[in-house]
Design a protein around this motif. Structure first.
Motif, PDB file in Angstrom:
ATOM      1  N   CYS A  19      -1.639  55.185  32.983  1.00 34.66           N
ATOM      2  CA  CYS A  19      -1.875  54.960  31.887  1.00 34.66           C
ATOM      3  C   CYS A  19      -3.199  55.468  31.082  1.00 34.66           C
ATOM      4  O   CYS A  19      -2.824  56.191  30.018  1.00 34.66           O
ATOM      5  CB  CYS A  19      -1.462  53.248  31.562  1.00 34.66           C
ATOM      6  SG  CYS A  19       0.245  52.885  31.731  1.00 34.66           S
ATOM      7  N   ALA A  22      -3.078  59.397  29.880  1.00 37.30           N
ATOM      8  CA  ALA A  22      -2.315  59.585  28.745  1.00 37.30           C
ATOM      9  C   ALA A  22      -2.729  60.756  27.801  1.00 37.30           C
ATOM     10  O   ALA A  22      -2.547  61.707  27.361  1.00 37.30           O
ATOM     11  CB  ALA A  22      -1.562  58.585  27.980  1.00 37.30           C
ATOM     12  N   LYS A  25      -2.561  64.377  28.354  1.00 32.53           N
ATOM     13  CA  LYS A  25      -1.214  65.224  28.033  1.00 32.53           C
ATOM     14  C   LYS A  25      -1.792  66.501  27.038  1.00 32.53           C
ATOM     15  O   LYS A  25      -1.011  67.265  27.011  1.00 32.53           O
ATOM     16  CB  LYS A  25      -0.232  64.306  27.227  1.00 32.53           C
ATOM     17  CG  LYS A  25       0.964  65.002  27.144  1.00 32.53           C
ATOM     18  CD  LYS A  25       1.961  63.905  26.699  1.00 32.53           C
ATOM     19  CE  LYS A  25       3.187  64.489  26.560  1.00 32.53           C
ATOM     20  NZ  LYS A  25       4.190  63.399  26.179  1.00 32.53           N
ATOM     21  N   THR A  40       1.811  62.734  32.803  1.00 34.34           N
ATOM     22  CA  THR A  40       1.695  61.794  31.548  1.00 34.34           C
ATOM     23  C   THR A  40       2.500  61.474  30.734  1.00 34.34           C
ATOM     24  O   THR A  40       2.204  60.674  29.703  1.00 34.34           O
ATOM     25  CB  THR A  40       0.396  62.574  31.050  1.00 34.34           C
ATOM     26  OG1 THR A  40       0.480  63.826  30.767  1.00 34.34           O
ATOM     27  CG2 THR A  40      -0.927  62.371  32.087  1.00 34.34           C
ATOM     28  N   HIS A  43       4.269  57.453  29.725  1.00 32.13           N
ATOM     29  CA  HIS A  43       3.022  56.578  29.552  1.00 32.13           C
ATOM     30  C   HIS A  43       3.541  55.339  29.126  1.00 32.13           C
ATOM     31  O   HIS A  43       3.310  54.051  29.602  1.00 32.13           O
ATOM     32  CB  HIS A  43       2.267  57.195  28.171  1.00 32.13           C
ATOM     33  CG  HIS A  43       1.173  56.235  27.915  1.00 32.13           C
ATOM     34  ND1 HIS A  43       0.256  55.779  28.468  1.00 32.13           N
ATOM     35  CD2 HIS A  43       1.241  55.421  26.626  1.00 32.13           C
ATOM     36  CE1 HIS A  43      -0.530  54.933  27.776  1.00 32.13           C
ATOM     37  NE2 HIS A  43      -0.132  54.674  26.704  1.00 32.13           N
ATOM     38  N   TYR A  46       5.247  53.824  32.142  1.00 27.58           N
ATOM     39  CA  TYR A  46       4.318  52.973  32.923  1.00 27.58           C
ATOM     40  C   TYR A  46       3.750  51.712  32.487  1.00 27.58           C
ATOM     41  O   TYR A  46       3.509  50.683  33.367  1.00 27.58           O
ATOM     42  CB  TYR A  46       2.921  54.208  33.228  1.00 27.58           C
ATOM     43  CG  TYR A  46       3.486  55.242  33.778  1.00 27.58           C
ATOM     44  CD1 TYR A  46       4.455  55.619  34.756  1.00 27.58           C
ATOM     45  CD2 TYR A  46       2.754  56.433  33.484  1.00 27.58           C
ATOM     46  CE1 TYR A  46       4.596  56.710  35.324  1.00 27.58           C
ATOM     47  CE2 TYR A  46       3.168  57.736  34.076  1.00 27.58           C
ATOM     48  CZ  TYR A  46       3.861  57.946  35.022  1.00 27.58           C
ATOM     49  OH  TYR A  46       4.325  59.064  35.580  1.00 27.58           O
TER      50      TYR A  46
END
Length: 120
Positions: A19, A22, A25, A40, A43, A46
């Motif tokens: 997380c 992210a 990305k 990623t 997110h 997750y």
């Protein structure tokens, strides 16, 4: 049940790390390595799984010295998840600030929780 609790704790830590990744990305590194964008890209998934594994870990762990920091961290994660519908109703800048602040608070609490559970 102790081993299951430890496995859930490990899975929760790995999901929290995923997380936290992210923001990568949109980074330049992700443009060079497409697998980073792929990893990623999940997110929200997750976060949802982290919420479930964190709850299961907390139930199996029972009461201990690190229970309060774990509960606080989990509740902040729940608030972060419940505030997701605000994303469409608020400006992107406001939403990102709230999301990043709550995410950072969850991470800090989880570090304190892990340290506290190892020490005590």
């Amino acid at each position: 049940m102790n081993i299951l609790e430890k496995i859930l704790a490990l899975i929760s830590v790995l999901l929290l790390i995923l997380c936290m990744l992210a923001p990568l990305k949109r980074a330049e590194l992700a443009q060079k390595h497409p697998w980073i964008r792929h990893v990623t890209g999940f997110h929200a998934v997750y976060g949802g799984i982290l919420l479930a594994t964190g709850l299961a870990h907390g139930i199996l762990a029972g009461s201990g010295p690190a229970m309060m920091t774990g509960k606080l961290g989990w509740m902040l994660l729940l608030i972060l998840t419940l505030l997701t519908p605000l994303k469409k109703k608020t400006k992107q800048v406001v939403w990102r600030r709230i999301h990043i602040a709550l995410g950072a608070a969850v991470c800090v609490l989880m570090v304190v929780h892990i340290v506290q559970s190892i020490i005590m």
